[in-house]
Design a protein around this motif. Structure first.
Motif, PDB file in Angstrom:
ATOM      1  N   ALA A 185     -15.208 -17.385  13.640  1.00 41.57           N
ATOM      2  CA  ALA A 185     -16.421 -18.332  13.246  1.00 41.57           C
ATOM      3  C   ALA A 185     -16.311 -18.915  12.020  1.00 41.57           C
ATOM      4  O   ALA A 185     -16.447 -19.844  11.536  1.00 41.57           O
ATOM      5  CB  ALA A 185     -17.661 -17.295  13.327  1.00 41.57           C
ATOM      6  N   PHE A 186     -15.580 -18.061  10.928  1.00 43.20           N
ATOM      7  CA  PHE A 186     -15.281 -18.592   9.527  1.00 43.20           C
ATOM      8  C   PHE A 186     -14.253 -19.680   9.543  1.00 43.20           C
ATOM      9  O   PHE A 186     -14.485 -20.605   8.691  1.00 43.20           O
ATOM     10  CB  PHE A 186     -14.878 -17.243   8.770  1.00 43.20           C
ATOM     11  N   PHE A 187     -13.275 -19.573  10.405  1.00 44.08           N
ATOM     12  CA  PHE A 187     -12.281 -20.490  10.507  1.00 44.08           C
ATOM     13  C   PHE A 187     -12.956 -21.794  11.229  1.00 44.08           C
ATOM     14  O   PHE A 187     -12.654 -22.722  10.529  1.00 44.08           O
ATOM     15  CB  PHE A 187     -11.159 -19.857  11.472  1.00 44.08           C
ATOM     16  N   TYR A 188     -13.659 -21.515  12.027  1.00 42.34           N
ATOM     17  CA  TYR A 188     -14.308 -22.593  12.699  1.00 42.34           C
ATOM     18  C   TYR A 188     -15.241 -23.384  11.644  1.00 42.34           C
ATOM     19  O   TYR A 188     -15.213 -24.726  11.567  1.00 42.34           O
ATOM     20  CB  TYR A 188     -15.132 -22.242  13.915  1.00 42.34           C
ATOM     21  N   TYR A 189     -16.024 -22.665  10.869  1.00 41.48           N
ATOM     22  CA  TYR A 189     -16.809 -23.473   9.950  1.00 41.48           C
ATOM     23  C   TYR A 189     -15.972 -23.831   8.677  1.00 41.48           C
ATOM     24  O   TYR A 189     -16.254 -25.123   8.176  1.00 41.48           O
ATOM     25  CB  TYR A 189     -17.720 -22.113   9.204  1.00 41.48           C
ATOM     26  N   ARG A 190     -14.872 -23.415   8.331  1.00 40.82           N
ATOM     27  CA  ARG A 190     -14.190 -23.934   7.409  1.00 40.82           C
ATOM     28  C   ARG A 190     -13.612 -25.294   7.767  1.00 40.82           C
ATOM     29  O   ARG A 190     -13.392 -26.031   7.068  1.00 40.82           O
ATOM     30  CB  ARG A 190     -12.893 -23.057   6.692  1.00 40.82           C
ATOM     31  N   ILE A 191     -13.073 -25.180   8.989  1.00 40.66           N
ATOM     32  CA  ILE A 191     -12.753 -26.549   9.537  1.00 40.66           C
ATOM     33  C   ILE A 191     -13.481 -27.736   9.727  1.00 40.66           C
ATOM     34  O   ILE A 191     -13.294 -28.811   9.156  1.00 40.66           O
ATOM     35  CB  ILE A 191     -11.929 -26.285  10.991  1.00 40.66           C
ATOM     36  N   LEU A 192     -14.799 -27.400  10.081  1.00 43.20           N
ATOM     37  CA  LEU A 192     -15.799 -28.707  10.359  1.00 43.20           C
ATOM     38  C   LEU A 192     -16.699 -28.807   9.124  1.00 43.20           C
ATOM     39  O   LEU A 192     -17.489 -29.926   9.087  1.00 43.20           O
ATOM     40  CB  LEU A 192     -16.611 -28.248  11.509  1.00 43.20           C
TER      41      LEU A 192
END
Length: 897
Positions: A185-192
């Motif tokens: 979830a954190f990785f997804y947030y950092r990407i977008l």
């Protein structure tokens, strides 16, 4: 509203005075964006993991559902009362904010209300943290329960079988899943987050979650939907979501080339934001439409193409059912008393089963049946199932069918019905009995539980059963035990005969055998399986046929004696004798275990006697008894040795023994033989020497060991004093295994005959041991079987040397394996096993069998009884019947336990 404006109406009027906001709030020419967001939000209420967990998983009673019906809409209404004014204020004052994200924190900070910003931050952090925790735990639980736990149960090892170990592993999997989910979830947030606002990220995620909606909603209204269609729809929807929404976001972030937005290979028809030529829509609306539409289409097509399984049909009928008012134009008007129903059932069913069925209709204080109570539909259906198991569907329908359809007025009373059914059953029984009684053979029929249900008089007379010994439902094990004790199966061990016969019956396979009774009769047994797991056995007295066969055999032997002097008949006689010898040899080879077993038992008893005598104190008769016991043990050992030699040579002649050729180090067998014979040689005062060798040979290790063992045994037997040498002599690509001794030696005239059967060197002076003279004959046969050669050199009163020639081979690397035996593999039968079945006889039989095997067993007829008898213990294994009383299934009981 009240700090910067004069209330809601002042804020609303200023909003409407703003042309941009006025148009935004009053123009409904293109409502697609608003409607799409509303649909996505509605789906998110039930499809988001945390929402699903709260609404479905934590909903335990109907009371929760009734409360949620009014409380949850009220909650949504209240929070939206604050959302609209906040949105209007933000748009009016948007010049004061550099971004619209985190607006609830920016408003108090812009107007120097730091305490209010801190309060909003704490509230937002608490709410966000709770949502993250619930969502992470929910997703981790779903991953462990629906993915990892089935895999563990499918591929679990014996070490994972323990419930505590499995519980710990599942908990660890959930913890790891929580960490992985949070990281993703954190990785997804950092990407977008660098390229999209928080609201845009949320909308993108909500569209992905919305892909569960078609399967959930259509599955609730259409019985034809099945799991394969749902999987196909979900896969299709997620692929379209990725194609139309997620990958374009990655393209805007630079992770994917901009050429992707022009469509694969430049095809405009496949552009992500204009898929299939549909343009002019906002990209969230466009992606939501195509993903849900194709998801629904794939679900319908997949459900129509694939046939649903039985479990899916049953599930659909349970939850997807159109409830219509039930009309009873001809509702039966009758009243059946418990006492009448019990009287009916007792005519066909044993009292234990009837009492179990009527247990709920008994007085809990006195334990007596409440006879005047009226029977309800549930009890009637249970009684119908019980009668069907005894009478069959036709007989049960004749009785119970009239109760269900309301035709009781056709009978004067319940006894009339009982008499009619009794006549049908009696006719069927009389017909079956007439057929059985006219058989020339004895007949017995057993049910699936190996209980006797039918027999004829011939069966009774064959084994002379006592009067009233046989009855319907008697355990077949008791019948077989009586036959075995009275000599019906011959004079053998009774327990072994009963175990063997019951094993044949439990296997359910066809059986044929001939048993000689203790009074000299021959009974032929033929058994075959029937329908419904029943088993029929016929018993035929073939004593007369056997006597004729014996007379014919005696006549044939007399005829052979008469013509044995004639040359033509001698050839025929030799053929017969060879065949008889072959049959004898094969018989001895196959019956070796049964022949040696009595001697082994006697040896054990002899050893037991010696042990008990040695434990006695000093007494006058002890020495005499010890002497007798030692002599008995020596005699038994001699007899066993003679019989073993006879059986071994019979197996060799019958070609039962097949060599297993392999490559092994010759020292593997020579060293073990040296260690075995060293105590014997020391006891006799003979020096035994062994010369090690590092060569490998190609042979059968077991048979070659037997050859050298016989040679060493002969050397020790015929060497009164002196030395024995065991060693190897190499000769090119072969080697000689040699046994030298300084014994009595062999005369030259016996050098060629010592390998013949029953040829034994007589040496009464030095050797008192008796034998059949088969040792060297066995050696010769094994050596020939292995393709080796044997040679002997001997001088009378000097000694002998026996040599076996074996081919050498390249050594093969020996792999050492460490075998760890778990507690389960050591045969520890102390585990607890729970058995549940509504038939008391079944659980009693199963409990008796498992107790004989050494397990701890708890038996019960229902769930409540099982819980009481377990007393909080957790069984290692549970055996549950699928169909239990009162419509309860074994699956439901396991889920409850």
């Amino acid at each position: 509203m009240y700090g910067l404006y004069d209330g809601f109406f002042d804020l609303f009027n200023k909003t409407m005075d703003n042309p941009k906001l006025n148009t935004m709030l009053t123009n409904y020419s293109n409502p697609s964006v608003y409607l799409t967001h509303a649909v996505i939000g509605a789906i998110a209420i039930i499809a988001l993991p945390r929402q699903f967990h709260v609404a479905v998983v934590e909903s335990s009673t109907e009371k929760d559902l009734k409360t949620a019906r009014w409380l949850f809409p009220l909650y949504l209404l209240l929070i939206n009362l604050f959302v609209l004014p906040l949105a209007m204020f933000t748009v009016l004052q948007q010049d004061d904010f550099h971004t619209l994200d985190y607006i609830t924190l920016q408003i108090p900070m812009v107007y120097d209300q730091q305490w209010l910003a801190l309060l909003a931050y704490i509230g937002g952090l608490s709410a966000g943290t709770s949502m993250v925790i619930i969502a992470a735990i929910t997703l981790a639980t779903m991953v462990s329960n629906e993915i990892m736990l089935p895999l563990l149960m499918k591929f679990k090892s014996k070490q994972d079988a323990h419930s505590q170990q499995l519980k710990a592993r599942v908990l660890n999997i959930r913890r790891v899943a929580i960490v992985v989910i949070l990281f993703m979830a954190f990785f997804y947030y950092r990407i977008l987050s660098q390229y999209n606002s928080l609201s845009e990220i949320g909308l993108l995620s909500f569209v992905a979650v919305a892909q569960f909606a078609p399967a959930m909603l259509i599955g609730l209204i259409w019985q034809g939907a099945n799991s394969r269609g749902a999987y196909l729809g979900l896969i299709t929807g997620f692929l379209v979501w990725c194609y139309c929404l997620f990958i374009p976001v990655l393209a805007s972030a630079g992770w994917v080339t901009d050429e992707y937005m022009l469509g694969p290979w430049g095809i405009e028809f496949l552009r992500p934001y204009e898929l299939f030529g549909l343009n002019g829509l906002e990209h969230i609306v466009h992606g939501t439409f195509w993903s849900l539409a194709l998801n629904t289409l794939a679900l319908v097509i997949g459900s129509l193409y694939y046939q649903p399984g039985f479990a899916e049909v049953e599930q659909a009928q349970r939850f997807v059912k159109i409830h219509k008012p039930i009309k009873h134009p001809n509702k039966p008007n009758y009243s059946i008393k418990i006492a009448d129903l019990k009287a009916l059932l007792l005519r066909f069913v044993n009292e234990t089963k009837v009492d179990g069925l009527l247990k709920e209709s008994t007085n809990p204080l006195t334990g007596r049946l409440i006879e005047k109570t009226t029977v309800d539909d549930k009890l009637l259906k249970s009684a119908d199932r019980l009668l069907s198991s005894v009478l069959g569907r036709r007989g049960s329908s004749l009785l119970m069918g009239k109760l269900f359809v309301g035709e009781m007025d056709q009978f004067d009373n319940l006894n009339t019905i009982m008499d009619e059914v009794s006549e049908v059953v009696s006719f069927n029984r009389e017909l079956l009995n007439s057929v059985l009684q006219n058989f020339n053979q004895g007949v017995s029929v057993a049910d699936e539980n190996l209980n006797l249900i039918a027999w004829n008089q011939k069966f009774v007379s064959l084994y002379e059963f006592p009067h009233n010994f046989l009855y319907v439902g008697i355990s077949l094990e008791k019948v077989i035990l009586f036959i075995a004790k009275t000599g019906g199966y011959g004079e053998q061990n009774v327990e072994q005969l009963v175990w063997q016969r019951m094993s044949e019956l439990r296997s359910g396979s066809a059986h044929h055998s001939v048993r000689k009774t203790s009074d000299g009769r021959y009974i032929e047994l033929q058994g075959n399986a029937m329908a419904d797991n029943r088993y029929v056995t016929t018993y035929t007295d073939i004593t007369a046929h056997r006597k004729i066969e014996e007379e014919l055999r005696e006549s044939n032997e007399e005829l052979e004696e008469r013509v044995e002097d004639r040359t033509q008949e001698l050839t025929h006689l030799n053929t017969v004798l060879h065949k008889a010898n072959t049959n004898k040899t094969r018989f001895l080879a196959s019956a070796g275990h049964d022949l040696v077993q009595p001697l082994n038992s006697a040896s054990l008893f002899s050893a037991s006697i010696l042990h008990k005598l040695n434990s006695l104190g000093d007494c006058e008769s002890k020495d005499n008894l010890l002497s007798v016991a030692h002599n008995l043990e020596k005699s038994l050992n001699s007899a066993e040795s003679l019989l073993n030699e006879l059986l071994e040579i019979s197996k060799l002649d019958a070609e039962v023994i097949k060599p297993n050729i392999s490559v092994f180090a010759i020292d593997q067998i020579l060293k073990t033989l040296y260690q075995e014979f060293l105590p014997l040689s020391q006891e006799k005062g003979i020096e035994l020497r062994f010369v090690p060798c590092g060569l490998s040979v190609r042979s059968d290790a077991v048979l070659l060991r037997r050859v050298i063992q016989n040679l060493l045994s002969n050397a020790l037997r015929y060497t009164p004093s002196g030395k024995i040498l065991l060693g190897v002599r190499r000769q090119e690509d072969r080697l000689w295994v040699e046994v030298h001794d300084t014994g009595i030696g062999l005369p030259q005239d016996q050098m060629e005959t010592i390998f013949d059967e029953f040829i034994r060197l007589e040496d009464n002076k030095h050797n008192n041991e008796k034998g059949l003279g088969l040792g060297l004959s066995i050696v010769q046969r094994i050596v020939s079987l292995l393709g080796h050669t044997i040679a002997v050199q001997s001088h009378l009163e000097v000694g002998s040397c026996f040599r076996v020639n074996v081919a050498t081979a390249t050594p093969v690397a020996q792999q050492k394996t460490n075998v760890e035996v778990s507690e389960q593999e050591t045969g520890n039968n102390s585990q607890l096993i729970l058995c549940i079945d509504n038939e008391q006889q079944i659980v009693d039989g199963m409990g008796s069998l498992l107790n004989d095997w050494g397990y701890q067993v708890v038996t019960a007829t229902n769930e409540q009884q099982a819980i009481e008898l377990l007393e909080g213990k957790i069984p290692h294994m549970t055996i549950v019947d699928y169909h239990l009383d009162a419509g309860v299934t074994g699956v439901q009981v396991m889920q409850s336990l």
